[in-house]
Design an enzyme around this catalytic site. Structure first.
Site: not given
Ligand code: GLO
Ligand code: MG
Length: 346
Positions: A51, A54
């Site tokens: 993210h 992150d």
């Molecule tokens: C939630 C999503 C989340 C995304 C992550 C990347 O249901 O799967 O984990 O994959 O935030 O954008």
């Protein structure tokens, strides 16, 4: 015969989660980013997904200069560890500015925040050295349908995608659809929706998708069909493999944990379409079960990859000729049993 290609694996720092759920607090102590990177190396994974926050914690309070500095430091850390940056995703669901959605918020100031933040996320991707931005459109939908105008929301989503595409001529946007949670209904619930909205943007060929197994299952679809569909368009640029036991909360179970046959068919679909040959990674968006002890914290990631590799052997050793003969004879009962026995090792 050409040698079958091998896959490269990825996860995100959030996949070493601490066990919190809407009903209770964490069950494992928070760990530093460096600890997570160490675990990734120890597990022998190839890449990390991020993210934006992150990569740059507390991003909203930081200047562009700070953002560039911290991202460059992170890039160095990753290259020293031999770990590639797979993608960056704007986390558009935490801020007070995204309470009512991001690009489709009813408040123009909040919509502007979402766009500004997404452009900064693209800058981070650039500094890190990846051309992939993932958009999980968490709050782009409604709690009740009368709260937003659906047609206007589509226009707002296209306008937001266009701004991102214009900000950087090389960036590729991968939309990660999910039909519900946290919303009642999301505006882009399936791969079909993601690829259709791509066509309305200024540069459709740079808008693709990311399939998450659990999200397809929550939409009542077979993830293998979603893979075949996206790959028929050449648009599956990333993948979140995991599992989901029916229409419940988003479970992010280890790959294959709920339904081995559905997992087998995903691996077969990836194989027949050559996923990974253009550098795409197999990412596991999986979480440890809440009761997991600290000493077992990595098991869900190790197990998911292990299951993937075992199913890969199953996909490659599946007797296609025998299957084709049964198909030609319309003997689907025998085909069904053949699949089951192959999976059971008979
Ligand atoms: C939630 C999503 C989340 C995304 C992550 C990347 O249901 O799967 O984990 O994959 O935030 O954008
Ligand atoms: Mg995901």
């Amino acid at each position: 015969m050409p040698k079958p290609h091998s896959y490269r694996f990825c996860f995100g720092p959030w996949n070493l989660s601490e066990g919190q759920d809407p009903y209770g607090p964490t069950t494992r102590p928070a760990q530093s980013f460096d600890w997570k990177l160490e675990q990734m190396k120890a597990l022998g994974y190839d890449a990390m997904m991020f993210h934006d926050d992150d990569a740059v914690p507390d991003i909203d309070g930081k200047s562009d200069t700070q953002l560039r500095k911290e991202t460059k430091e992170l890039k160095k850390k990753l290259s020293d560890a031999g770990i590639a940056p797979e993608m960056v995703a704007p986390r558009l669901w935490f801020s007070p500015n995204t309470i009512d959605g991001a690009y489709t918020s009813n408040d123009p100031k909040c919509r502007q925040y979402a766009i500004d933040r997404s452009l900064r996320c693209i800058d981070i991707a650039n500094y890190l050295g990846t051309d992939l931005v993932v958009l999980w459109l968490a709050r782009e939908g409604t709690y009740l349908r009368e709260a937003k105008n659906g047609r206007r929301s589509v226009d707002l989503l296209v306008a937001a995608l266009d701004k991102m595409l214009a900000h950087d001529k090389k960036i590729r946007l991968s939309i990660e659809p999910k039909p519900n949670e946290p919303m009642d209904h999301a505006y882009l619930p399936t791969i079909g929706h993601a690829l259709a909205i791509a066509q309305l943007t200024r540069d459709a060929k740079r808008v693709g998708c990311l399939i998450e197994s659990a999200h397809a299952i929550l939409a009542g679809l077979d993830p293998a069909d979603e893979i075949d569909f996206a790959m028929a368009f050449g648009k599956l640029w990333s993948l979140h493999l995991n599992d989901q036991n029916g229409l419940k909360f988003d479970q992010d179970k280890p790959f294959g944990s709920a339904n081995l046959r559905v997992a087998f068919n995903q691996v077969r679909a990836l194989e027949r379409n050559g996923y990974g040959k253009k550098g795409e990674f197999v990412c596991f968006d999986v979480h440890p079960f809440r009761p997991t002890k600290v000493e077992h914290w990595l098991a869900h990631l190790d197990n998911s990859r292990r299951t993937f590799l075992l199913l890969l052997e199953k996909a490659r050793s599946f007797n296609e000729r025998q299957a084709q003969a049964l198909i030609a004879d319309r003997n689907y009962a025998a085909l069904d049993q053949m699949v089951l026995e192959h999976l059971m090792g008979k």
